[in-house]
Design a protein around this motif. Structure first.
Motif, mmCIF file in Angstrom:
data_model
loop_
_atom_site.group_PDB
_atom_site.id
_atom_site.type_symbol
_atom_site.label_atom_id
_atom_site.label_comp_id
_atom_site.label_asym_id
_atom_site.label_seq_id
_atom_site.Cartn_x
_atom_site.Cartn_y
_atom_site.Cartn_z
ATOM 1 N N THR A 458 0.881 -1.237 0.007
ATOM 2 C CA THR A 458 0.007 0.019 0.011
ATOM 3 C C THR A 458 0.973 1.070 0.167
ATOM 4 O O THR A 458 2.132 1.021 0.073
ATOM 5 C CB THR A 458 -1.028 0.005 1.022
ATOM 6 N N THR A 490 -9.900 2.337 3.774
ATOM 7 C CA THR A 490 -9.768 2.785 2.571
ATOM 8 C C THR A 490 -8.653 2.256 1.758
ATOM 9 O O THR A 490 -8.544 2.898 0.661
ATOM 10 C CB THR A 490 -9.474 4.269 2.900
ATOM 11 N N TRP A 492 -8.405 -0.884 1.080
ATOM 12 C CA TRP A 492 -8.978 -2.216 0.755
ATOM 13 C C TRP A 492 -7.962 -3.314 1.507
ATOM 14 O O TRP A 492 -7.756 -4.304 1.015
ATOM 15 C CB TRP A 492 -8.710 -2.479 -0.785
ATOM 16 N N ARG A 512 -7.570 -9.517 0.395
ATOM 17 C CA ARG A 512 -7.229 -8.057 -0.081
ATOM 18 C C ARG A 512 -7.437 -8.134 -1.720
ATOM 19 O O ARG A 512 -7.937 -7.079 -2.168
ATOM 20 C CB ARG A 512 -5.973 -7.823 0.412
ATOM 21 N N LEU A 515 -11.121 -7.297 -2.729
ATOM 22 C CA LEU A 515 -11.259 -5.887 -2.501
ATOM 23 C C LEU A 515 -10.721 -5.125 -3.430
ATOM 24 O O LEU A 515 -11.222 -4.166 -3.992
ATOM 25 C CB LEU A 515 -10.936 -5.563 -0.945
ATOM 26 N N LEU A 516 -9.534 -5.339 -3.886
ATOM 27 C CA LEU A 516 -8.781 -4.565 -4.889
ATOM 28 C C LEU A 516 -9.392 -4.706 -6.038
ATOM 29 O O LEU A 516 -9.445 -3.818 -6.922
ATOM 30 C CB LEU A 516 -7.214 -4.986 -4.997
ATOM 31 N N ALA A 519 -12.712 -2.491 -6.225
ATOM 32 C CA ALA A 519 -12.446 -1.280 -6.226
ATOM 33 C C ALA A 519 -12.089 -0.895 -7.434
ATOM 34 O O ALA A 519 -12.498 0.129 -8.242
ATOM 35 C CB ALA A 519 -11.437 -0.966 -5.118
#
Length: 660
Positions: A458, A490, A492, A512, A515-516, A519
């Motif tokens: 990140t 925020t 992810w 993750r 989630l990525l 998004a």
């Protein structure tokens, strides 16, 4: 013609270097070999010159040509430049390269060897003579000095003969072939040049195009370099060939340089000005809308010639937000799927043909055709969690993660502020952060590929990154969640505390990635603005998850990147070409990526004369094997590469102190 006469003609301006010639690229080994051959009276090859009218000749440098005719060196530049530097003690006016390649050459009277100056070896040893001093002072003056050395008396006649042999190099005749005639245009001469240099520094298509341009516009090269320097200061490393490709697309609408054949100098000048403006606008657009604001995350730079042409067709700017975002949607996908990683010219030409109607209010159709060209390679452009299963900062999805951080309202854990480029300022660079620290993962037996997974990255501000440092996520995530509620999510990051435990790391990566992918798809759908046809899959279709191709190699973290950047600057400081960070090595036959090389010189440190080289820090055998298969000579440490540069490329005997 005698060597001394050739050097005199260079001084007089009756012999020069044509504009299309590249700069000086020889290293000290080659210079030493030339002098040894001349000293031993071995053949060193003939010269080839182009005899043309001085008033119409375009030569390199600020050398003033004599009226009448001039001889332009086609074959023999490296030899003559080396000899000029050694005999005159300075480079010729047309020189462009590393002067250290021929500075400080010495001759040993005893064993008749040529070496470059080394204080520890040569200081206070009268057997070592400066070749340049012998050439400039003459054999007579040198002999007078030798006669004053008592220990030389026994072998003085031998030594004097050897000194004479050095000075007599200037009197050696070099055979010179001449290319003459009214029919010998630049095109014809460049073709001759390439045939003669088929085993050496052959001109590329871009070089040939620039040669033709410079024949009518001598300042073209310098004008283009000024633009490249401007972009370099702004954080973007572009090459001259890339800028030419943009000009070509803007002026002709084609990718192949042959399209520039009938373009006159005024069109090129105007094209350069127009190209500069649209590239500036595109870089600003990509930075402000996508957050990709510096060279390391730019990606797909050969999509920019297409976008430049599109912008020019639309009058220099995009009329509305919808069209702007659709073009950026296409651009992002060229990054993700490596649209221009393989056959750049053929794919770019295909895409340029697709937008040829964009100037007649057919922007929607043009953009649709661009997208369809992508679909021919990948039927479904939707992202899936497996697409984020790669590793390393060189992965194509690394820019995607950076972009998402910048534009999807990710917040800094320490301050709670959004990590937008507007907040941080143009060209401010976020630092990559391993959510699970490397040391912790390695201590628990995870492999490098798993440790450096994209899903473990990140971006944070420098202050927060230093604050988090190498802490266990099971400890620091709850603390930041209490300090800045909601900021962690925020990025992810799964908010299940069980997934913050190192023993559940692989489960964390899997969640993750989901989630990525969600998004990323949401953002790309918004970019498409709804006008692009959407591929809707039946609900009962059995989706076979795409296996993400593992591409080994890449830069692991900011610390490694900083080391590479410092070494790159060290190389450039020595007059050598700048290398490419996180270079994607492509299989020429399949167009698929083989590996990501930390720092690479695809054309070698001496372009056209040496093999490709790369620096691989902490990489495994798979990356090294890929580099070898790609024809690269690789080095696994900065020190070993530095030694190669000094001792082989520059042949410096005295090592400088480490400065990187």
């Amino acid at each position: 013609m005698k060597i001394e006469t050739i050097l005199d003609q260079i001084d007089l301006g009756s012999m020069a270097l044509p504009e299309f010639q590249r700069g000086y690229v020889w290293n000290r080994d080659q210079v030493r070999g030339l002098m040894y051959s001349l000293y031993r009276k071995h053949p060193v090859g003939s010269l080839l010159v182009w005899v043309t009218k001085a008033e119409s000749a375009t030569s390199r440098g600020d050398q003033e040509l004599t009226p009448g005719t001039v001889k332009l060196l086609l074959d023999g530049q490296q030899r003559i430049t080396s000899l000029y530097g050694i005999v005159r003690g300075q480079p010729p006016k047309f020189f462009d390269g590393n002067v250290q390649a021929f500075t400080g050459l010495y001759f040993n009277l005893e064993d008749e060897t040529f070496e470059f100056y080394s204080p520890t070896k040569m200081k206070d040893d009268p057997r070592w003579l400066s070749v340049t001093e012998v050439m400039c002072d003459g054999a007579g003056k040198t002999m007078q000095k030798l006669l004053q050395v008592p220990e030389f008396q026994a072998d003085i006649s031998t030594y004097l003969n050897r000194v004479n042999a050095i000075e007599n190099i200037k009197a050696i005749d070099l055979h010179m072939e001449e290319v003459t005639g009214e029919d010998k245009t630049v095109d014809v001469v460049v073709d001759i040049f390439n045939r003669v240099n088929s085993g050496g520094t052959k001109l590329s298509k871009g070089d040939l195009t620039l040669a033709k341009i410079c024949a009518e516009w001598p300042d073209a090269r310098d004008e283009m370099k000024q633009r490249l320097t401007k972009w370099q200061k702004a954080g973007y490393q572009f090459k001259l060939d890339w800028l030419l490709r943009n000009i070509n697309a803007v002026v002709t609408g084609e990718a192949l340089f042959t399209a520039m054949r009938n373009v006159d100098a005024k069109e090129v000048r105007d094209g350069l000005d127009t190209t500069e403006k649209v590239i500036d606008r595109l870089l600003n657009l990509i930075a402000s809308r996508l957050g990709l604001d510096h060279d390391r995350v730019l990606g797909s730079r050969y999509a920019i010639p297409l976008m430049s042409r599109y912008l020019v067709q639309r009058g220099g700017k995009l009329p509305n937000q919808q069209e702007r975002d659709q073009l950026l949607y296409w651009y992002v996908h060229t990054i993700l799927w490596g649209r221009y990683s393989g056959s750049t010219e053929s794919k770019l030409n295909t895409d340029l043909e697709a937008i040829e109607d964009a100037s007649t209010n057919d922007s929607a159709g043009a953009l649709k055709r661009l997208i369809e060209n992508l679909r021919q390679e990948r039927a479904n452009l939707a992202l899936h969690e497996s697409d984020f299963s790669g590793s390393s900062k060189g992965n194509r999805f690394y820019p995607m993660l950076y972009m998402m951080t910048r534009v999807l309202h990710a917040r800094d854990w320490g301050t709670g502020d959004e990590l937008t480029n507007h907040l941080l300022g143009h060209l401010s660079r976020l630092e990559v952060h391993h959510i699970f620290p490397k040391a912790l993962l390695y201590a628990h037996g995870y492999k490098k590929r798993q440790v450096n997974a994209i899903a473990n990255f990140t971006f944070l501000t420098q202050e927060t990154n230093l604050e988090v440092s190498k802490k266990d996520p099971g400890l620091y995530i709850p603390a930041y969640e209490e300090r800045t509620p909601g900021a962690i999510a925020t990025h992810w990051i799964p908010m299940d505390p069980e997934l913050w435990k190192v023993e559940h790391y692989l489960d964390f990566l899997k969640e993750r990635r989901k989630l990525l992918a969600k998004a990323a798809n949401d953002f790309l759908e918004r970019l498409s603005a709804g006008s692009m046809p959407t591929v809707i899959e039946p609900e009962d279709a059995n989706f076979v998850e795409r296996a993400a191709a593992y591409v080994p190699g890449g830069i692991d973290d900011d610390e490694e990147e900083e080391r590479l950047v410092r070494f790159n600057a060290w190389v450039q400081k020595r007059g050598l070409p700048i290398g490419e960070l996180a270079y994607e090595l492509i299989d020429e036959e399949t167009g698929k990526p083989m590996a990501v090389l930390d720092l690479a010189w695809p054309d070698g440190l001496q372009e056209g004369l040496s093999q490709p080289v790369c620096l691989l820090i902490g990489e495994g055998e798979d990356v090294e094997e890929a580099a070898s298969q790609g024809g690269y000579r690789f080095f696994s440490s900065v020190n070993s590469f530095r030694k190669y540069v000094r001792e082989v490329v520059l042949a410096e005997a005295e090592l400088e102190e480490a400065d990187a």
